[in-house]
Scaffold this active site. Structure first.
Site, PDB file in Angstrom:
ATOM      1  CD  GLU A 170     -34.516 -16.806   8.540  1.00 39.39           C
ATOM      2  OE1 GLU A 170     -34.345 -15.668   8.063  1.00 39.39           O
ATOM      3  OE2 GLU A 170     -35.453 -17.554   8.218  1.00 39.39           O
ATOM      4  CE  LYS A 185     -32.736  -6.592  10.670  1.00 38.23           C
ATOM      5  NZ  LYS A 185     -31.972  -5.672   9.822  1.00 38.23           N
TER       6      LYS A 185
HETATM    7  S1  IVH Z   1     -37.380 -11.242   7.026  1.00 37.09           S
HETATM    8  C1  IVH Z   1     -41.648 -10.225   6.789  1.00 37.09           C
HETATM    9  N1  IVH Z   1     -35.002 -12.249   7.488  1.00 37.09           N
HETATM   10  O1  IVH Z   1     -33.853  -6.842   7.463  1.00 37.09           O
HETATM   11  C2  IVH Z   1     -40.214 -10.362   7.113  1.00 37.09           C
HETATM   12  N2  IVH Z   1     -35.140  -9.953   6.895  1.00 37.09           N
HETATM   13  O2  IVH Z   1     -36.938  -5.248   7.828  1.00 37.09           O
HETATM   14  C3  IVH Z   1     -39.370  -9.725   6.111  1.00 37.09           C
HETATM   15  N3  IVH Z   1     -32.964  -8.846   6.733  1.00 37.09           N
HETATM   16  O3  IVH Z   1     -34.787  -5.045   4.888  1.00 37.09           O
HETATM   17  C4  IVH Z   1     -37.930  -9.714   6.411  1.00 37.09           C
HETATM   18  N4  IVH Z   1     -31.740 -10.598   7.262  1.00 37.09           N
HETATM   19  O4  IVH Z   1     -33.464  -6.966   4.115  1.00 37.09           O
HETATM   20  C5  IVH Z   1     -35.697 -11.138   7.156  1.00 37.09           C
HETATM   21  N5  IVH Z   1     -32.970 -13.301   7.918  1.00 37.09           N
HETATM   22  C6  IVH Z   1     -33.666 -12.208   7.568  1.00 37.09           C
HETATM   23  C7  IVH Z   1     -33.032 -10.978   7.289  1.00 37.09           C
HETATM   24  C8  IVH Z   1     -33.817  -9.865   6.963  1.00 37.09           C
HETATM   25  C9  IVH Z   1     -31.719  -9.328   6.924  1.00 37.09           C
HETATM   26  C10 IVH Z   1     -33.266  -7.458   6.390  1.00 37.09           C
HETATM   27  C11 IVH Z   1     -34.216  -7.323   5.241  1.00 37.09           C
HETATM   28  C12 IVH Z   1     -35.128  -6.182   5.602  1.00 37.09           C
HETATM   29  C13 IVH Z   1     -34.831  -5.943   7.040  1.00 37.09           C
HETATM   30  C14 IVH Z   1     -36.051  -6.245   7.866  1.00 37.09           C
END
Ligand code: IVH
Length: 691
Positions: free
Chosen positions: A125, A127
């Site tokens: 994915e 980020k």
């Molecule tokens: S998963 C348990 N997926 O990155 C997993 N986070 O700490 C939880 N973020 O503040 C997060 N893109 O806002 C996930 N594709 C994505 C993401 C993502 C951005 C941000 C999220 C969080 C930080 C991860």
């Protein structure tokens, strides 16, 4: 012994300092949405503290920033306890592709897989660089949206989140009793640029309490935490879903067994899932995903700070579990930061093709967002002064996508000496003509349009335009060629071109060279209106040029007119009058005009004609707020073309106030004074001669 004691004291000291700094920066970042330093810098301090605390357990403290991951809830929003905590994600610090291999190796080890076992399937994915939001749907309706906060308790921002068009208020299809969707609220780069441009204009027009935003993430965070949902609605936000919180499906409904299947289910419910999301088998495909997304990063319409890898199978996710607050089944793999610190070596002023002066910071070279940056824009004088950027300062530079790198802010406590507040030079640094800033405008412009080398290409193109003096076949490619080959330095050289010079140009055959020379020759017989329009005087469009020609009859009369005399022309207001007066006040511009006449340009001259009566003759209008379709300039041009004048402030003399969205104090004042108020539609009717 004494040495040990010394270093212990130093380290305790350092830990205290780091904690104080981190508390300060965390507050600026999470609570105020106004960070002073780039994330990478914050991370460095954080990691230094983590390392010190690890080697000196005796220095540990329950209130250390390492014990709490950011973000107090603001007092104004109701608190929301998350049904399922919002976790954070481990960051793979290795920015090389090997980061993906390290993650895969770790997952395989934890799962006890052997080399001969099948590759683990992952989801790759993006980020997204925004802020995490939990959306709670009950029986298909959005009932609550909350920020992450400290992961346990966030803020209820439902009102603001409802303004995001991409977030469905009702799910499509079969509706689960409870569905919590997690994802990222972000702002697209073009929306961010447009928002900051609007903010800069508001500031230029004297709006107090307005500021520009540091980057899309902060603009998004500011909008989500905006207490007035009306303002939040004007800050264009977007959303991508990437995960789940609390979920209760209807009895008998089988839940998806993989992360990817869940994302597809979310998409079916009507939630946006990034199209780049894809399955990757084993480390090799993760490495390829990381590389591809890195290469495509600049072309994306939004900021990402890395990619995220997640184990696809939910059964394997459960088996892997968590370490403290981070899942073992996911990792964030970062790209080079889009913000970095560097120092300002000088502040130059650059002149654009259309004469706009832009202050540009010359920087100690710094690697930002994948390229080395040595120049960054400061936009305009107000911005440079508001950010208070001075030579020698340490500044945050941002470069994202194709957007020109910009100086975001100054790190105040790193200023070593005073330096000087930036001031725009009074003269164009390229040609020495007066630099003018009009009322209500953010930019300074060079007034030597005909003479200024920075503007010559634009000046020649405009002069040669079909509706101006018209030189058939002289388009931008040819102008580039002629100017770059130094055959013409300004307009007058155009009329000195000879065949042999032209034939030296690449791809210029006898026939086309002769055709061009004939077109140039033909252009010498023109009209006064075309000639005036061709000069490219700011705010003097075709209609104004015609009006000037009719009113004055002779070019000399236009050139020598005072501002008062110019104001008598049907569609000339104070701004236009000043612009014409300044233009002909530049000795260089007058010289070019004289030379053009000497080179044989001519037109019939006549006697001054009577003033035409236009729909808005004698009327004074004020424009405020954002109109639905016309820009401020277009509205002004059209009002002036219809004989009206546009003033900067509302007074008893104002005939109409044209009010758009976000109209503020001018609207109130007009209402107090009983001035007639028009919306855009009513303005257009008036311009067309309606009542
Ligand atoms: S998963 C348990 N997926 O990155 C997993 N986070 O700490 C939880 N973020 O503040 C997060 N893109 O806002 C996930 N594709 C994505 C993401 C993502 C951005 C941000 C999220 C969080 C930080 C991860």
């Amino acid at each position: 012994m004494t040495d040990d004691l010394f270093s212990a004291v130093n380290e305790a000291d350092r830990v205290q300092r780091l904690r104080a700094q981190l508390h300060h920066h965390a507050h600026r970042y999470y609570v105020l949405d106004e960070p002073e330093i780039p994330d990478a810098e914050y991370d460095k301090l954080f990691q230094e503290l983590q390392a010190l605390e690890a080697t000196h357990p005796e220095l540990a403290s329950p209130d250390s920033p390492t014990r709490r991951v950011g973000g107090q809830a603001l007092a104004h929003f109701a608190s929301v306890r998350h049904a399922v905590p919002m976790l954070s994600i481990r960051t793979e610090t290795d920015t090389e592709a090997t980061g993906a291999e390290a993650f895969d190796a770790r997952v395989r080890r934890e799962l006890g897989l052997q080399p001969e076992n099948d590759p683990v399937v992952y989801v790759g994915e993006l980020k997204f660089d925004g802020l995490a939001i939990n959306l709670r749907y009950e029986h298909g309706s959005l009932v609550q949206a909350a920020t992450r906060g400290d992961g346990e308790v966030g803020e209820d921002v439902t009102q603001n989140i409802r303004t995001i068009g991409q977030i469905p208020l009702r799910l499509q299809g079969a509706q689960p009793p409870v569905l919590e969707v997690r994802g990222e609220v972000y702002m697209r780069r073009d929306d961010f640029e447009a928002l900051n441009e609007r903010q800069r204009n508001k500031i230029a027009q004297g709006a107090k309490n307005e500021k520009t935003f540091v980057n899309p993430r902060n603009a998004a965070a500011g909008a989500v935490r905006q207490l007035d949902p009306g303002i939040a609605a004007q800050r264009p936000l977007s959303f991508f879903a990437y995960g789940l919180g609390d979920v209760q499906l209807a009895p008998g409904v089988a839940p998806p067994q993989t992360h990817h299947a869940w994302l597809m289910q979310l998409r079916d419910w009507g939630l946006p899932v990034a199209p780049q999301t894809r399955l990757a088998r084993g480390a090799a495909e993760l490495v390829a995903f990381h590389r591809e997304m890195g290469q495509g990063r600049d072309a994306l319409p939004f900021d990402i700070d890395g990619v995220v890898y997640k184990v696809n199978s939910l059964a394997l996710q459960r088996q892997l579990g968590f370490v403290t607050r981070e899942p073992r089944w996911a990792v964030a793999h970062k790209y080079p930061a889009q913000e970095q610190l560097t120092t300002v070596l000088a502040i130059d002023v650059q002149v654009g093709r259309t004469g706009k002066l832009t202050p540009v910071a010359k920087l100690a070279p710094v690697f930002v967002g994948g390229v080395t940056v040595t120049n960054a824009t400061l936009h305009n004088e107000d911005e440079a002064r508001r950010k208070d950027v001075r030579v020698g300062d340490t500044v945050v530079v941002r470069r994202a996508g194709d957007v020109i790198p910009e100086v975001v802010s100054v790190v105040a406590d790193k200023r070593m000496h005073e330096g000087m507040l930036f001031t725009m030079p009074a003269c164009c640094p390229v040609c020495g003509s007066a630099a003018v800033r009009e009322e209500g405008e953010a930019d300074h412009r060079c007034s030597g349009g005909l003479f200024c080398p920075a503007q010559r290409k634009e000046a020649i193109l405009h002069f040669a335009h079909r509706r101006a003096v018209e030189i058939e076949g002289l388009g931008d490619k040819l102008v580039d060629q002629l100017v770059d080959a130094n055959l013409i330095r300004n307009l007058t050289d155009l009329y000195r071109l000879g065949l042999s010079a032209l034939l030296n140009l690449e791809r210029m055959a006898d026939k086309s060279a002769n055709k061009l020379l004939e077109a140039i020759e033909r252009s010498k017989q023109t009209t006064l209106a075309r000639f005036i329009f061709g000069l490219g005087i700011r705010h003097v469009g075709e209609a104004t040029a015609k009006e000037l020609a009719r009113h004055f009859g002779k070019l000399d009369a236009v050139m020598d007119a005072t501002e008062e005399q110019l104001l008598e022309v049907a569609d000339v207001g104070p701004v236009v009058a000043q612009s014409i007066h300044t233009f002909f006040g530049q000795a260089h511009n007058r010289e070019v005009v004289e030379q053009l006449r000497a080179l044989g340009l001519s037109w019939p001259e006549g006697e001054p004609a009577a003033r035409a009566v236009l729909p808005l003759t004698g009327k004074t209008l004020v424009i405020t707020g954002t109109l639905p379709s016309l820009s401020r300039d277009e509205a002004k041009d059209r009002i002036e073309a219809a004989g009206g004048k546009v003033a900067g402030s509302v007074s008893k003399k104002t005939d109409y106030l044209v009010a758009g969205a976000e109209a503020g104090s001018k609207l109130t004042k007009a209402q107090e004074l009983g001035v007639a108020i028009l919306d855009e539609t009513q303005l257009l009717e008036l311009l067309n001669g309606g009542a």
